[in-house]
Design a protein around this motif. Structure first.
Motif, PDB file in Angstrom:
ATOM      1  N   TYR A 279       0.839  -1.201   0.000  1.00 44.09           N
ATOM      2  CA  TYR A 279       0.000   0.000   0.000  1.00 44.09           C
ATOM      3  C   TYR A 279       0.879   1.258   0.000  1.00 44.09           C
ATOM      4  O   TYR A 279       0.669   2.166  -0.786  1.00 44.09           O
ATOM      5  CB  TYR A 279      -0.953  -0.011   1.198  1.00 44.09           C
ATOM      6  CG  TYR A 279      -2.047   1.012   1.077  1.00 44.09           C
ATOM      7  CD1 TYR A 279      -3.203   0.730   0.356  1.00 44.09           C
ATOM      8  CD2 TYR A 279      -1.929   2.266   1.665  1.00 44.09           C
ATOM      9  CE1 TYR A 279      -4.215   1.670   0.224  1.00 44.09           C
ATOM     10  CE2 TYR A 279      -2.932   3.211   1.537  1.00 44.09           C
ATOM     11  CZ  TYR A 279      -4.066   2.911   0.818  1.00 44.09           C
ATOM     12  OH  TYR A 279      -5.064   3.852   0.683  1.00 44.09           O
ATOM     13  N   GLU A 280       1.865   1.297   0.886  1.00 45.47           N
ATOM     14  CA  GLU A 280       2.769   2.456   0.967  1.00 45.47           C
ATOM     15  C   GLU A 280       3.668   2.553  -0.267  1.00 45.47           C
ATOM     16  O   GLU A 280       4.116   3.644  -0.630  1.00 45.47           O
ATOM     17  CB  GLU A 280       3.605   2.410   2.246  1.00 45.47           C
ATOM     18  CG  GLU A 280       2.794   2.532   3.521  1.00 45.47           C
ATOM     19  CD  GLU A 280       2.054   3.857   3.664  1.00 45.47           C
ATOM     20  OE1 GLU A 280       2.525   4.879   3.142  1.00 45.47           O
ATOM     21  OE2 GLU A 280       0.987   3.852   4.296  1.00 45.47           O
ATOM     22  N   LEU A 281       3.928   1.412  -0.912  1.00 43.16           N
ATOM     23  CA  LEU A 281       4.721   1.439  -2.144  1.00 43.16           C
ATOM     24  C   LEU A 281       3.935   2.051  -3.301  1.00 43.16           C
ATOM     25  O   LEU A 281       4.511   2.400  -4.329  1.00 43.16           O
ATOM     26  CB  LEU A 281       5.164   0.022  -2.537  1.00 43.16           C
ATOM     27  CG  LEU A 281       6.348  -0.550  -1.789  1.00 43.16           C
ATOM     28  CD1 LEU A 281       6.554  -2.014  -2.159  1.00 43.16           C
ATOM     29  CD2 LEU A 281       7.614   0.249  -2.065  1.00 43.16           C
ATOM     30  N   GLY A 282       2.623   2.174  -3.150  1.00 37.46           N
ATOM     31  CA  GLY A 282       1.797   2.722  -4.222  1.00 37.46           C
ATOM     32  C   GLY A 282       1.395   1.686  -5.251  1.00 37.46           C
ATOM     33  O   GLY A 282       1.042   2.024  -6.382  1.00 37.46           O
TER      34      GLY A 282
ATOM     35  N   GLU B 253       5.359   9.151   1.300  1.00 41.79           N
ATOM     36  CA  GLU B 253       6.539   9.757   1.916  1.00 41.79           C
ATOM     37  C   GLU B 253       7.179   8.784   2.913  1.00 41.79           C
ATOM     38  O   GLU B 253       8.405   8.696   3.009  1.00 41.79           O
ATOM     39  CB  GLU B 253       6.160  11.062   2.626  1.00 41.79           C
ATOM     40  CG  GLU B 253       5.670  12.148   1.679  1.00 41.79           C
ATOM     41  CD  GLU B 253       6.728  12.606   0.694  1.00 41.79           C
ATOM     42  OE1 GLU B 253       7.862  12.875   1.109  1.00 41.79           O
ATOM     43  OE2 GLU B 253       6.417  12.687  -0.508  1.00 41.79           O
ATOM     44  N   GLU B 254       6.325   8.054   3.635  1.00 45.31           N
ATOM     45  CA  GLU B 254       6.812   7.074   4.612  1.00 45.31           C
ATOM     46  C   GLU B 254       7.667   6.004   3.936  1.00 45.31           C
ATOM     47  O   GLU B 254       8.739   5.638   4.421  1.00 45.31           O
ATOM     48  CB  GLU B 254       5.603   6.426   5.303  1.00 45.31           C
ATOM     49  CG  GLU B 254       5.951   5.409   6.353  1.00 45.31           C
ATOM     50  CD  GLU B 254       4.710   4.789   6.975  1.00 45.31           C
ATOM     51  OE1 GLU B 254       4.683   3.557   7.081  1.00 45.31           O
ATOM     52  OE2 GLU B 254       3.789   5.537   7.358  1.00 45.31           O
ATOM     53  N   ALA B 255       7.199   5.499   2.794  1.00 50.11           N
ATOM     54  CA  ALA B 255       7.937   4.467   2.071  1.00 50.11           C
ATOM     55  C   ALA B 255       9.265   5.025   1.549  1.00 50.11           C
ATOM     56  O   ALA B 255      10.300   4.361   1.609  1.00 50.11           O
ATOM     57  CB  ALA B 255       7.098   3.917   0.919  1.00 50.11           C
ATOM     58  N   LYS B 256       9.226   6.247   1.009  1.00 52.55           N
ATOM     59  CA  LYS B 256      10.454   6.859   0.513  1.00 52.55           C
ATOM     60  C   LYS B 256      11.484   7.035   1.626  1.00 52.55           C
ATOM     61  O   LYS B 256      12.676   6.793   1.416  1.00 52.55           O
ATOM     62  CB  LYS B 256      10.146   8.210  -0.152  1.00 52.55           C
ATOM     63  CG  LYS B 256       9.391   8.069  -1.467  1.00 52.55           C
ATOM     64  CD  LYS B 256       9.023   9.433  -2.020  1.00 52.55           C
ATOM     65  CE  LYS B 256       8.204   9.294  -3.282  1.00 52.55           C
ATOM     66  NZ  LYS B 256       7.727  10.585  -3.787  1.00 52.55           N
ATOM     67  N   LEU B 257      11.020   7.442   2.799  1.00 53.89           N
ATOM     68  CA  LEU B 257      11.920   7.573   3.951  1.00 53.89           C
ATOM     69  C   LEU B 257      12.509   6.217   4.337  1.00 53.89           C
ATOM     70  O   LEU B 257      13.703   6.097   4.562  1.00 53.89           O
ATOM     71  CB  LEU B 257      11.167   8.145   5.140  1.00 53.89           C
ATOM     72  CG  LEU B 257      11.109   9.649   5.271  1.00 53.89           C
ATOM     73  CD1 LEU B 257      10.158  10.053   6.399  1.00 53.89           C
ATOM     74  CD2 LEU B 257      12.484  10.236   5.521  1.00 53.89           C
ATOM     75  N   GLU B 258      11.625   5.215   4.410  1.00 56.04           N
ATOM     76  CA  GLU B 258      12.046   3.867   4.812  1.00 56.04           C
ATOM     77  C   GLU B 258      13.126   3.315   3.868  1.00 56.04           C
ATOM     78  O   GLU B 258      14.057   2.657   4.295  1.00 56.04           O
ATOM     79  CB  GLU B 258      10.821   2.941   4.796  1.00 56.04           C
ATOM     80  CG  GLU B 258      11.108   1.508   5.165  1.00 56.04           C
ATOM     81  CD  GLU B 258      11.039   1.232   6.645  1.00 56.04           C
ATOM     82  OE1 GLU B 258      11.618   0.229   7.069  1.00 56.04           O
ATOM     83  OE2 GLU B 258      10.429   2.016   7.379  1.00 56.04           O
ATOM     84  N   LEU B 259      12.984   3.613   2.573  1.00 59.59           N
ATOM     85  CA  LEU B 259      13.920   3.082   1.584  1.00 59.59           C
ATOM     86  C   LEU B 259      15.071   4.030   1.270  1.00 59.59           C
ATOM     87  O   LEU B 259      15.903   3.733   0.429  1.00 59.59           O
ATOM     88  CB  LEU B 259      13.151   2.724   0.301  1.00 59.59           C
ATOM     89  CG  LEU B 259      12.118   1.610   0.461  1.00 59.59           C
ATOM     90  CD1 LEU B 259      11.304   1.453  -0.814  1.00 59.59           C
ATOM     91  CD2 LEU B 259      12.795   0.300   0.833  1.00 59.59           C
ATOM     92  N   GLY B 260      15.105   5.185   1.947  1.00 59.70           N
ATOM     93  CA  GLY B 260      16.211   6.108   1.762  1.00 59.70           C
ATOM     94  C   GLY B 260      16.141   6.950   0.513  1.00 59.70           C
ATOM     95  O   GLY B 260      17.163   7.394   0.002  1.00 59.70           O
ATOM     96  N   PHE B 261      14.933   7.183  -0.007  1.00 56.04           N
ATOM     97  CA  PHE B 261      14.782   8.004  -1.212  1.00 56.04           C
ATOM     98  C   PHE B 261      14.563   9.475  -0.893  1.00 56.04           C
ATOM     99  O   PHE B 261      14.412  10.292  -1.774  1.00 56.04           O
ATOM    100  CB  PHE B 261      13.631   7.493  -2.087  1.00 56.04           C
ATOM    101  CG  PHE B 261      13.927   6.159  -2.719  1.00 56.04           C
ATOM    102  CD1 PHE B 261      15.065   5.949  -3.474  1.00 56.04           C
ATOM    103  CD2 PHE B 261      13.051   5.101  -2.545  1.00 56.04           C
ATOM    104  CE1 PHE B 261      15.338   4.729  -4.040  1.00 56.04           C
ATOM    105  CE2 PHE B 261      13.315   3.866  -3.113  1.00 56.04           C
ATOM    106  CZ  PHE B 261      14.466   3.683  -3.869  1.00 56.04           C
ATOM    107  N   LEU B 262      14.506   9.832   0.400  1.00 60.49           N
ATOM    108  CA  LEU B 262      14.346  11.245   0.796  1.00 60.49           C
ATOM    109  C   LEU B 262      15.561  11.691   1.569  1.00 60.49           C
ATOM    110  O   LEU B 262      16.222  10.967   2.211  1.00 60.49           O
ATOM    111  CB  LEU B 262      13.094  11.437   1.661  1.00 60.49           C
ATOM    112  CG  LEU B 262      11.781  11.367   0.935  1.00 60.49           C
ATOM    113  CD1 LEU B 262      10.631  11.575   1.914  1.00 60.49           C
ATOM    114  CD2 LEU B 262      11.674  12.436  -0.138  1.00 60.49           C
TER     115      LEU B 262
END
Length: 100
Positions: free
Chosen positions: A24-27, A91-100
């Protein structure tokens, strides 16, 4: 909690085995349809068309949603239009994966 919110909560428990973030968070979930009689339709995609875990992810979505009270039938439809991109992640997923 209504059925839609319960479905979203369950989708947060489904993961691509290769990525430590839920689908879900991955879109990856494009649409959630709830019809009369407890019929649920999920339109979703994968991070790549040749995803080796596709069968496992779809089975996980279907079996977890069928376990919800009030859900009698689940249909998962895969689509690759539009193709998934990192921009679809929360945004949560991007943070988790280091994209932000």
């Amino acid at each position: 909690m209504n059925l839609y919110d319960e479905i979203v909560a369950v989708l947060h428990t489904v993961h691509d085995p290769e990525i430590p973030v839920n689908i879900y968070e991955l879109g990856l979930v494009y649409e959630i349809k709830i019809e009369e009689g407890g019929k649920v339709g999920i339109v979703m995609t994968l991070t790549a068309p040749a995803c080796p875990a596709a069968g496992e992810i779809i089975f996980d979505v279907q079996s977890k949603l069928e376990a919800l009270e009030g859900v009698n039938d689940v249909h998962v439809q895969l689509t690759f239009d539009p193709p998934w991109s990192k921009d679809m992640m929360s945004e949560e997923a991007k943070l988790e994966l280091g994209f932000l």
